[in-house]
Scaffold this motif. Structure first.
Motif, PDB file in Angstrom:
ATOM      1  N   UNK A  14       0.813  -1.217   0.000  1.00 20.78           N
ATOM      2  CA  UNK A  14       0.000   0.000   0.000  1.00 20.78           C
ATOM      3  C   UNK A  14       0.843   1.261   0.000  1.00 20.78           C
ATOM      4  N   UNK A  15       1.892   1.278   0.808  1.00 17.04           N
ATOM      5  CA  UNK A  15       2.784   2.442   0.852  1.00 17.04           C
ATOM      6  C   UNK A  15       3.560   2.590  -0.451  1.00 17.04           C
ATOM      7  N   UNK A  16       4.112   1.488  -0.936  1.00 17.00           N
ATOM      8  CA  UNK A  16       4.933   1.529  -2.149  1.00 17.00           C
ATOM      9  C   UNK A  16       4.139   1.999  -3.359  1.00 17.00           C
ATOM     10  N   UNK A  17       2.899   1.558  -3.471  1.00 17.96           N
ATOM     11  CA  UNK A  17       2.077   1.883  -4.635  1.00 17.96           C
ATOM     12  C   UNK A  17       1.156   3.074  -4.396  1.00 17.96           C
ATOM     13  N   UNK A  18       1.305   3.699  -3.227  1.00 20.58           N
ATOM     14  CA  UNK A  18       0.508   4.867  -2.872  1.00 20.58           C
ATOM     15  C   UNK A  18      -0.994   4.598  -3.016  1.00 20.58           C
ATOM     16  N   UNK A  19      -1.433   3.505  -2.373  1.00 22.25           N
ATOM     17  CA  UNK A  19      -2.842   3.148  -2.403  1.00 22.25           C
ATOM     18  C   UNK A  19      -3.670   4.244  -1.739  1.00 22.25           C
ATOM     19  N   UNK A  20      -4.905   4.407  -2.159  1.00 18.12           N
ATOM     20  CA  UNK A  20      -5.773   5.433  -1.572  1.00 18.12           C
ATOM     21  C   UNK A  20      -6.143   5.097  -0.127  1.00 18.12           C
ATOM     22  N   UNK A  21      -6.678   6.087   0.560  1.00 17.24           N
ATOM     23  CA  UNK A  21      -7.010   5.935   1.987  1.00 17.24           C
ATOM     24  C   UNK A  21      -8.070   4.862   2.233  1.00 17.24           C
ATOM     25  N   UNK A  22      -8.870   4.535   1.241  1.00 18.82           N
ATOM     26  CA  UNK A  22      -9.904   3.517   1.438  1.00 18.82           C
ATOM     27  C   UNK A  22      -9.374   2.087   1.310  1.00 18.82           C
ATOM     28  N   UNK A  23      -8.074   1.927   1.061  1.00 18.51           N
ATOM     29  CA  UNK A  23      -7.473   0.593   1.028  1.00 18.51           C
ATOM     30  C   UNK A  23      -7.713  -0.067   2.385  1.00 18.51           C
ATOM     31  N   UNK A  24      -8.343  -1.242   2.378  1.00 21.55           N
ATOM     32  CA  UNK A  24      -8.772  -1.869   3.636  1.00 21.55           C
ATOM     33  C   UNK A  24      -7.874  -3.009   4.108  1.00 21.55           C
TER      34      UNK A  24
END
Length: 149
Positions: free
Chosen positions: A72-82
């Motif tokens: 999630x951090x590496x790919x800059x996932x959005x805040x809704x990533x669960x």
């Protein structure tokens, strides 16, 4: 005749899917990355990992929670990533990340079930969207031998 053509089309599609899956994940020996070994084409194997590859940072244990957080951090996932596998697939396929790099050389313990699920997500996303590709850097044989003894 029509049925034979359909069977051939299905066989061709299965072959294409198998080839695509094989292209999704690449294993690179650590010694090839650090020492820039030369492959049969005369190019350095270390350069086969694209410079723009996003590094998934992991610690000494590879397991679901750390892997999902790091992805999630590496790919800059959005805040809704669960922070579950389904959400990782959704965010990964929406992500701009095309190349991923996972260095396992310092990992002491791998939860193989979690790692296999992660790899299947990469393979499935690649099969469906043509991205991402994952380069997994594994310890050199000398280091693996030293760890075993």
């Amino acid at each position: 005749m029509k049925q034979a053509n359909m069977k051939q089309a299905n066989t061709d599609k299965a072959d294409m899917n198998r080839d695509s899956t094989n292209q999704a994940i690449h294993y690179v020996n650590q010694s090839h990355v650090k020492q820039d070994h030369i492959n049969q084409n005369g190019t350095a194997l270390g350069t086969s990992i694209p410079a723009q590859a996003v590094t998934i940072a992991v610690g000494d244990t590879l397991e679901k929670t750390e892997l999902l957080t790091s992805l999630g951090k590496a790919c800059d996932f959005p805040s809704y990533f669960s922070h579950n596998w389904d959400s990782a697939w959704d965010c990964l396929t929406d992500s701009e990340a095309i190349h991923l790099r996972l260095d396992l050389t310092d990992v002491k313990r791998i939860n193989t079930e979690d790692f296999n699920v992660f790899k299947s997500i990469i393979e499935d996303a690649f099969r469906e969207f043509g991205k991402p590709q994952l380069w997994v850097i594994v310890p050199s044989e000398d280091e693996a031998y030293a760890l075993e003894n």
